[in-house]
Design a protein around this motif. Sequence first.
Motif, PDB file in Angstrom:
ATOM      1  N   LEU A   1      -9.389 -68.787   7.993  1.00  0.00           N
ATOM      2  CA  LEU A   1     -10.683 -67.991   8.660  1.00  0.00           C
ATOM      3  C   LEU A   1     -10.216 -67.523  10.032  1.00  0.00           C
ATOM      4  O   LEU A   1     -10.526 -66.443  10.624  1.00  0.00           O
ATOM      5  N   ASN A   2      -9.641 -68.436  11.018  1.00  0.00           N
ATOM      6  CA  ASN A   2      -9.401 -68.203  12.148  1.00  0.00           C
ATOM      7  C   ASN A   2      -8.110 -67.256  12.370  1.00  0.00           C
ATOM      8  O   ASN A   2      -7.651 -67.009  13.417  1.00  0.00           O
ATOM      9  N   ASP A   3      -7.186 -67.145  11.501  1.00  0.00           N
ATOM     10  CA  ASP A   3      -6.070 -66.355  11.465  1.00  0.00           C
ATOM     11  C   ASP A   3      -5.980 -64.922  10.959  1.00  0.00           C
ATOM     12  O   ASP A   3      -5.189 -64.476  10.572  1.00  0.00           O
ATOM     13  N   VAL A   4      -7.199 -64.533  10.232  1.00  0.00           N
ATOM     14  CA  VAL A   4      -7.431 -63.545   9.654  1.00  0.00           C
ATOM     15  C   VAL A   4      -6.924 -62.062  10.495  1.00  0.00           C
ATOM     16  O   VAL A   4      -6.499 -61.338   9.756  1.00  0.00           O
ATOM     17  N   PHE A   5      -6.751 -62.155  11.792  1.00  0.00           N
ATOM     18  CA  PHE A   5      -6.454 -60.769  12.459  1.00  0.00           C
ATOM     19  C   PHE A   5      -4.865 -61.405  12.767  1.00  0.00           C
ATOM     20  O   PHE A   5      -4.491 -60.572  13.720  1.00  0.00           O
TER      21      PHE A   5
ATOM     22  N   SER B   1     -15.450 -60.562  15.402  1.00  0.00           N
ATOM     23  CA  SER B   1     -15.489 -61.923  15.102  1.00  0.00           C
ATOM     24  C   SER B   1     -15.795 -61.793  13.362  1.00  0.00           C
ATOM     25  O   SER B   1     -16.358 -60.805  13.044  1.00  0.00           O
ATOM     26  N   VAL B   2     -15.447 -63.048  12.949  1.00  0.00           N
ATOM     27  CA  VAL B   2     -15.535 -62.981  11.382  1.00  0.00           C
ATOM     28  C   VAL B   2     -16.360 -64.148  10.965  1.00  0.00           C
ATOM     29  O   VAL B   2     -16.120 -65.190  11.709  1.00  0.00           O
ATOM     30  N   LYS B   3     -17.230 -64.071  10.087  1.00  0.00           N
ATOM     31  CA  LYS B   3     -18.229 -65.117   9.772  1.00  0.00           C
ATOM     32  C   LYS B   3     -18.356 -65.272   8.330  1.00  0.00           C
ATOM     33  O   LYS B   3     -18.444 -64.323   7.809  1.00  0.00           O
TER      34      LYS B   3
END
Length: 166
Positions: free
Chosen positions: A119-123, A153-155
């Motif tokens: 999740l924290n690495d999708v970018f 941001s992604v959630k």
Amino acid sequence: EVIKDQVDRLEKKVHSLLYLNKLSYIKDTKQFKKDRVDISEVIRSSAEKFKLQRSDVQWKIIIADKKLNFCGTFDMWEAIIDNILSNFMRYAEKEIKITVKNNRITFYNDGPNIDDNILNDVFTPYKKGTKGQFGLGLSVVKKSLSLLGYEISVKNEKKGISFTIK
């Protein structure tokens, strides 16, 4: 047919790599003029392209703001939105929703949540989900938005995921 598909995939990958390098060059040389673009035009244009690919997906576009001028060019925003929607097309089950409100753009799809491990690495370049292609699209999005002065941001939602640009 297999060769044609592989050539198409390779062409997309090369295009993404070149675009990432172009963004780095623009940022490093400061050769970038920030224009203003009506984001509703870009959203509608991009959504129309993708709607044809999956008739089983219901699209909701909610434009609540009247002044929709965002920094950047039509082409840059088209690349940003197209990359997000390209991902959404692979993961959405039945719904994609785009909301513009309070100078924020929120993209939602009802597909599976993103694994907490990535999740924290999708970018991050080359990090991708189970249906990901090259792991470059969302890094293009992040780098483009950073150049324009925006954040993304992604959630994970209760059902689905959302990306918010502000």
